[in-house]
Design an enzyme around this catalytic site. Structure first.
Site, mmCIF file in Angstrom:
data_model
loop_
_atom_site.group_PDB
_atom_site.id
_atom_site.type_symbol
_atom_site.label_atom_id
_atom_site.label_comp_id
_atom_site.label_asym_id
_atom_site.label_seq_id
_atom_site.Cartn_x
_atom_site.Cartn_y
_atom_site.Cartn_z
ATOM 1 N N ASP A 1 5.271 -8.276 2.376
ATOM 2 C CA ASP A 1 5.052 -7.037 2.958
ATOM 3 C C ASP A 1 3.648 -8.039 3.824
ATOM 4 O O ASP A 1 4.193 -9.095 4.213
ATOM 5 C CB ASP A 1 3.708 -6.548 2.515
ATOM 6 C CG ASP A 1 3.198 -4.929 3.143
ATOM 7 O OD1 ASP A 1 3.653 -3.828 2.717
ATOM 8 O OD2 ASP A 1 2.478 -5.082 4.035
ATOM 9 N N SER B 1 0.817 -1.181 0.066
ATOM 10 C CA SER B 1 -0.195 -0.449 -0.140
ATOM 11 C C SER B 1 1.395 1.205 0.293
ATOM 12 O O SER B 1 2.275 0.738 0.168
ATOM 13 C CB SER B 1 -0.628 0.432 0.953
ATOM 14 O OG SER B 1 0.209 -0.133 2.410
ATOM 15 N N GLY B 2 0.152 2.423 -0.300
ATOM 16 C CA GLY B 2 1.209 3.541 0.247
ATOM 17 C C GLY B 2 1.668 4.293 -0.894
ATOM 18 O O GLY B 2 2.001 3.616 -1.947
ATOM 19 N N LYS C 1 13.402 7.767 12.803
ATOM 20 C CA LYS C 1 13.814 7.669 11.423
ATOM 21 C C LYS C 1 15.396 8.268 10.994
ATOM 22 O O LYS C 1 15.634 8.027 10.146
ATOM 23 C CB LYS C 1 12.673 8.321 10.888
ATOM 24 C CG LYS C 1 11.509 7.933 10.713
ATOM 25 C CD LYS C 1 11.439 6.820 9.538
ATOM 26 C CE LYS C 1 10.282 6.349 9.234
ATOM 27 N NZ LYS C 1 10.612 5.374 7.933
ATOM 28 N N SER D 1 11.492 9.715 6.462
ATOM 29 C CA SER D 1 10.495 10.988 7.451
ATOM 30 C C SER D 1 10.788 12.134 7.194
ATOM 31 O O SER D 1 12.732 12.262 8.092
ATOM 32 C CB SER D 1 9.580 10.387 7.932
ATOM 33 O OG SER D 1 9.004 11.364 8.125
ATOM 34 N N VAL E 1 9.525 -7.328 8.510
ATOM 35 C CA VAL E 1 10.403 -6.347 8.998
ATOM 36 C C VAL E 1 11.047 -6.537 10.345
ATOM 37 O O VAL E 1 12.194 -6.278 9.915
ATOM 38 C CB VAL E 1 10.204 -5.261 8.312
ATOM 39 C CG1 VAL E 1 9.977 -5.282 7.044
ATOM 40 C CG2 VAL E 1 9.696 -4.315 9.006
ATOM 41 N N ALA F 1 8.503 -0.055 4.605
ATOM 42 C CA ALA F 1 7.803 -0.318 5.505
ATOM 43 C C ALA F 1 7.893 0.363 7.072
ATOM 44 O O ALA F 1 9.172 0.411 7.246
ATOM 45 C CB ALA F 1 7.702 -2.659 5.811
ATOM 46 N N GLY F 2 6.676 0.636 7.288
ATOM 47 C CA GLY F 2 6.865 1.326 8.033
ATOM 48 C C GLY F 2 5.556 1.331 9.381
ATOM 49 O O GLY F 2 4.429 1.415 8.471
ATOM 50 N N TYR G 1 8.778 7.601 17.016
ATOM 51 C CA TYR G 1 9.107 7.316 15.674
ATOM 52 C C TYR G 1 10.346 8.499 14.975
ATOM 53 O O TYR G 1 10.988 8.061 14.018
ATOM 54 C CB TYR G 1 7.917 8.870 15.049
ATOM 55 C CG TYR G 1 7.783 8.360 13.369
ATOM 56 C CD1 TYR G 1 7.311 7.090 13.197
ATOM 57 C CD2 TYR G 1 7.908 9.279 12.772
ATOM 58 C CE1 TYR G 1 7.157 7.216 11.233
ATOM 59 C CE2 TYR G 1 7.269 9.412 10.897
ATOM 60 C CZ TYR G 1 6.673 8.374 11.080
ATOM 61 O OH TYR G 1 7.129 8.133 9.159
ATOM 62 N N THR H 1 -1.815 8.796 2.544
ATOM 63 C CA THR H 1 -1.803 7.655 2.564
ATOM 64 C C THR H 1 -2.852 6.730 3.373
ATOM 65 O O THR H 1 -2.864 7.722 4.833
ATOM 66 C CB THR H 1 -0.222 6.471 2.915
ATOM 67 O OG1 THR H 1 -0.032 6.735 3.835
ATOM 68 C CG2 THR H 1 1.146 7.239 1.239
HETATM 69 N N1 LIG Z 1 2.364 9.096 4.572
HETATM 70 C C1 LIG Z 1 3.387 9.968 5.426
HETATM 71 O O1 LIG Z 1 3.426 11.217 5.430
HETATM 72 C C2 LIG Z 1 4.697 9.647 5.115
HETATM 73 C C3 LIG Z 1 5.799 10.248 5.790
HETATM 74 C C4 LIG Z 1 7.006 10.214 6.073
HETATM 75 C C5 LIG Z 1 7.563 8.797 6.038
HETATM 76 N N2 LIG Z 1 6.456 8.200 5.659
HETATM 77 C C6 LIG Z 1 7.354 6.325 5.419
HETATM 78 O O2 LIG Z 1 7.138 5.982 4.310
HETATM 79 C C7 LIG Z 1 6.683 4.591 4.158
HETATM 80 C C8 LIG Z 1 5.442 3.724 4.275
HETATM 81 O O3 LIG Z 1 4.285 4.394 4.213
HETATM 82 P P1 LIG Z 1 3.040 4.534 3.982
HETATM 83 O O4 LIG Z 1 2.620 6.309 4.309
HETATM 84 O O5 LIG Z 1 3.037 4.178 2.890
HETATM 85 O O6 LIG Z 1 2.049 3.737 4.675
HETATM 86 P P2 LIG Z 1 1.145 2.767 4.606
HETATM 87 O O7 LIG Z 1 0.878 2.327 5.552
HETATM 88 O O8 LIG Z 1 -0.064 2.975 3.515
HETATM 89 O O9 LIG Z 1 2.405 1.706 3.759
HETATM 90 C C9 LIG Z 1 3.150 1.228 5.350
HETATM 91 C C10 LIG Z 1 3.526 0.098 4.513
HETATM 92 O O10 LIG Z 1 3.709 -1.768 5.559
HETATM 93 C C11 LIG Z 1 3.624 -2.470 6.141
HETATM 94 N N3 LIG Z 1 4.236 -3.060 7.108
HETATM 95 C C12 LIG Z 1 3.733 -2.471 8.326
HETATM 96 N N4 LIG Z 1 4.206 -2.924 8.965
HETATM 97 C C13 LIG Z 1 5.059 -3.938 8.817
HETATM 98 C C14 LIG Z 1 6.109 -4.959 9.439
HETATM 99 N N5 LIG Z 1 6.094 -4.998 9.934
HETATM 100 N N6 LIG Z 1 6.357 -5.714 8.264
HETATM 101 C C15 LIG Z 1 6.327 -5.582 6.795
HETATM 102 N N7 LIG Z 1 5.695 -5.137 5.754
HETATM 103 C C16 LIG Z 1 4.590 -3.878 7.260
HETATM 104 C C17 LIG Z 1 2.432 -1.697 5.616
HETATM 105 O O11 LIG Z 1 1.040 -3.613 5.628
HETATM 106 C C18 LIG Z 1 1.750 -1.047 4.125
HETATM 107 O O12 LIG Z 1 1.779 -1.773 3.434
HETATM 108 C C19 LIG Z 1 6.967 4.087 5.773
HETATM 109 O O13 LIG Z 1 8.880 3.348 6.476
HETATM 110 C C20 LIG Z 1 6.450 5.536 6.753
HETATM 111 O O14 LIG Z 1 7.212 5.374 8.083
HETATM 112 C C21 LIG Z 1 5.348 8.041 5.401
#
Ligand SMILES: NC(=O)c1ccc[n+]([C@@H]2O[C@H](COP(=O)([O-])OP(=O)(O)OC[C@H]3O[C@@H](n4cnc5c(N)ncnc54)[C@H](O)[C@@H]3O)[C@@H](O)[C@H]2O)c1
Length: 256
Positions: A37, A16-17, A152, A135, A57, A85-86, A148, A183
């Site tokens: 994932d 996702s995302g 990061k 991030s 992860v 992943a996060g 968090y 997301t």
């Molecule tokens: N969305 C934001 O505003 C934002 C901003 C800065 C950084 N990020 C970073 O971007 C990355 C992606 O996040 P996103 O916004 O696309 O969110 P999201 O929730 O859409 O995607 C995160 C994905 O990580 C997977 N995941 C979670 N825990 C897991 C695990 N233990 N093992 C394997 N997979 C796992 C989830 O199933 C999901 O598919 C993350 O590292 C997040 O910290 C996001």
């Protein structure tokens, strides 16, 4: 220069995302992709022409296993690894943060990148590219997000260290530092309002504002870059915007 024709890629959190958008962009530019994932990956992967493997992860064994499975599926070593992943859990002030949150966020957002950087190189071709997702929280602290943000910031440090260690194989290591992005993890309406006030571009990011940057970092277009943390933040880091100044002082310019 931007083509990924004939390249193989492994993307964690690709269901996702941001991870999913990166997978789609890589596929559109010629790569064969495995997404790893914790949630059911089969359907999400086949919808976009990728293959899914299960991976938690936060477990070193699971990361090592998923990398091996990806190589088996693709029939050759990996050219690109995206450690993305996060989770976005933020707590109250540090003094009140529960141990469970500390462990969850640190294992999934920080230790996962250690595991990825530790095990991926054995499954990679020389000259490859590793891209982690950090991030803007690594650089701009927002109250209540200590665990968090620290995790990061650790990713940016690991990026420099791994760049030094893998340079002799021509493997480049970078991380992307997104600002608020729309997301499931993103901060919804609050994130949007923060971006309207705090970013030069005055809007929250869409996932495709991110995916092109990953393509650049995965491709030969960035072949002399390693160790960088790229801020993809709509200008959040530039300083206070006119909108913000006006809110605080009533004027949209610096006081004379
Ligand atoms: N969305 C934001 O505003 C934002 C901003 C800065 C950084 N990020 C970073 O971007 C990355 C992606 O996040 P996103 O916004 O696309 O969110 P999201 O929730 O859409 O995607 C995160 C994905 O990580 C997977 N995941 C979670 N825990 C897991 C695990 N233990 N093992 C394997 N997979 C796992 C989830 O199933 C999901 O598919 C993350 O590292 C997040 O910290 C996001």
């Amino acid at each position: 220069m931007f083509s990924l024709e004939g390249k193989t890629a492994f993307i964690t959190g690709g269901s996702s995302g941001i991870g999913r958008a990166v997978a789609e962009t890589f596929i559109a530019n010629g790569a064969r992709v495995v997404i790893a994932d914790i949630v059911a990956t089969g359907d999400a992967a086949s919808e976009i022409g990728a293959t899914g493997v299960h991976c938690d992860v936060s477990s070193e064994a699971s990361v090592a296993e998923a990398l091996g499975a990806a190589v088996a599926v693709l029939g050759k070593n990996l050219d690109i690894v995206v450690l993305n992943a996060g989770v976005g859990d933020v707590g109250p002030d540090l003094s009140e943060t529960e141990q469970a949150l500390i462990e969850k966020v640190t294992r999934i957002n920080h230790w996962s990148v250690i595991y990825g950087l530790k095990h991926a190189p054995a499954h990679m071709n020389d000259g490859g590219s590793i891209i982690s997702t950090a991030s803007m929280a690594a650089f701009i602290s927002v109250p209540g997000s200590a665990v968090y943000s620290a995790g990061k910031r650790a990713v940016t440090s690991l990026t420099e260290m791994a760049a030094l260690e893998l340079g002799n194989r021509g493997i480049r290591v970078k991380c992307v530092c997104p600002g608020y992005t729309a997301t499931a993890l993103g901060s919804g309406e609050e994130g949007q309002r923060i971006c309207e006030a705090f970013t030069a571009l005055g809007r929250v990011a869409e996932v495709d504002d991110m995916s092109g940057v990953y393509l650049f970092l995965a491709s030969q277009a960035s072949r002399y870059m390693t160790g960088q943390s790229l801020k993809v933040d709509g200008g959040w880091d530039c300083g206070p915007t006119a909108t913000l100044l006006e809110l605080v002082t009533g004027s949209n310019q610096a006081p004379g």
